[in-house]
Write an enzyme that holds these catalytic residues in place. Structure first.
Site, PDB file in Angstrom:
ATOM      1  N   LEU A  85      -2.271   3.877  34.540  1.00 46.54           N
ATOM      2  CA  LEU A  85      -2.614   5.242  34.147  1.00 46.54           C
ATOM      3  C   LEU A  85      -2.631   5.361  32.630  1.00 46.54           C
ATOM      4  CD1 LEU A  85      -0.548   7.369  36.694  1.00 46.54           C
ATOM      5  CD2 LEU A  85      -2.878   6.488  36.896  1.00 46.54           C
ATOM      6  N   GLY A 125       6.521   1.071  36.981  1.00 50.64           N
ATOM      7  CA  GLY A 125       6.059   2.118  36.082  1.00 50.64           C
ATOM      8  C   GLY A 125       4.825   2.802  36.636  1.00 50.64           C
ATOM      9  N   ASP A 126       3.767   2.877  35.809  1.00 45.33           N
ATOM     10  CA  ASP A 126       2.511   3.495  36.256  1.00 45.33           C
ATOM     11  C   ASP A 126       1.435   2.440  36.473  1.00 45.33           C
ATOM     12  OD1 ASP A 126       2.602   3.046  33.473  1.00 45.33           O
ATOM     13  OD2 ASP A 126       0.952   4.417  33.116  1.00 45.33           O
ATOM     14  N   GLU A 127       1.858   1.223  36.815  1.00 43.19           N
ATOM     15  CA  GLU A 127       0.920   0.124  37.044  1.00 43.19           C
ATOM     16  C   GLU A 127       0.857  -0.210  38.534  1.00 43.19           C
ATOM     17  OE1 GLU A 127      -0.146  -4.336  35.310  1.00 43.19           O
ATOM     18  OE2 GLU A 127       1.826  -3.449  34.946  1.00 43.19           O
TER      19      GLU A 127
END
Length: 216
Positions: A85, A125-127
Site C-alpha cells: 500500500l 505490515g501493509d505488504e
C-alpha cells in the site's frame, strides 16, 4: 425372608450397572477431552500459519503453500504478485491504528476475492503477496487482470462515519518452475518498488507490472 443368593445376585448386578455407567461416563469425558485437545491443536496450527488480523496465510505459510502449488502445477502458468500500500503510515497517523487495521482487513478481503481459489498472503505490515494461476502469460491479459484488481482496491473503505481510498504499488513476475519461486518473488518485489518510486508521476491507483512479462 428373601433368599440371600438372590440378594447377592441383585447387589452384583447393581454393582455391574454402576461400574458400567462409570466406565461409560469416563469414556465420554475422555472423548470430550480428546476433541478439546484436537481443537486446541488445530487452533495453534492455524495461528502459527495465519495472520491474526486478516486471517490470510502468513509469510512462512505462503512460501510452504506456494512451493506445493508449484510442484503440482503441471506446467500451468503462474504469476507471483507482490503488493504494497502507498503511504499507509498516513492512515495510521491521521485516523489511528484501529482504522489502519480495518484498511488492512478490507484490502485482504478484496485481494482474496480477486484471487479466488489462488493463494494470497499477508507478508507483514501493509505488504501482501499472491501466486495466481493464469490461462496465459500474455501482457494484455495481465494488464486487464491488474486493472480489475486496481478497481477493487480503489473502492472506498468505510471507517465509521467516513471512508478512505488507498492506492497500491504492485509488481508481477512469471514463475517458470518450483525452483524459481524465490527469484520470481524478488523480481516482483523489485517491480513493486519501481512502481512505488514513480509516485505522483503515475496515474492514481495504477498497477505497474514487471518488464519480465514482456519477455514471455
Amino acid at each position: 425372608m428373601p433368599d440371600p443368593m438372590t440378594i447377592a445376585s441383585g447387589i452384583c448386578a447393581a454393582g455391574a450397572l454402576v461400574t458400567s455407567w462409570q466406565l461409560r461416563r469416563r469414556a465420554i469425558q475422555a472423548e470430550v477431552e480428546i476433541r478439546h485437545l484436537r481443537a486446541e491443536l488445530d487452533a495453534e496450527r492455524h495461528a502459527a500459519s495465519h495472520d491474526p488480523l486478516t486471517g490470510l496465510p502468513n509469510r512462512r505459510a505462503f512460501y510452504r503453500l506456494a512451493a506445493t502449488l508449484l510442484t503440482d502445477a503441471a506446467g500451468q502458468p503462474l504469476i507471483a504478485v507482490v503488493l504494497d500500500l502507498d503511504d499507509f503510515k498516513q492512515i495510521n497517523d491521521r485516523y489511528g491504528h484501529a482504522a489502519g487495521d480495518q484498511v488492512l482487513v478490507s484490502v485482504a478481503q478484496r485481494l482474496a476475492a480477486f484471487a479466488g481459489d489462488n493463494l494470497v498472503a499477508r507478508l507483514g505490515g501493509d505488504e501482501f503477496a499472491g501466486l495466481l494461476a493464469t490461462p496465459t502469460i500474455d501482457r494484455r491479459w495481465i494488464e486487464h487482470a491488474t486493472r480489475r484488481l486496481c478497481d477493487s482496491l480503489a473502492a472506498p473503505i468505510p471507517l465509521g462515519g467516513l471512508s478512505v481510498r488507498v492506492t497500491a504499488s504492485v509488481g508481477l513476475a512469471p514463475v517458470t518452475g518450483p525452483g524459481q519461486l524465490t527469484e520470481a518473488l524478488d523480481r516482483a518485489d523489485a517491480a513493486m518498488y519501481r512502481a512505488k518510486s514513480l509516485g505522483v508521476a503515475r496515474p492514481p491507483r495504477q498497477l505497474v507490472d514487471t518488464a519480465h512479462l514482456a519477455e514471455c
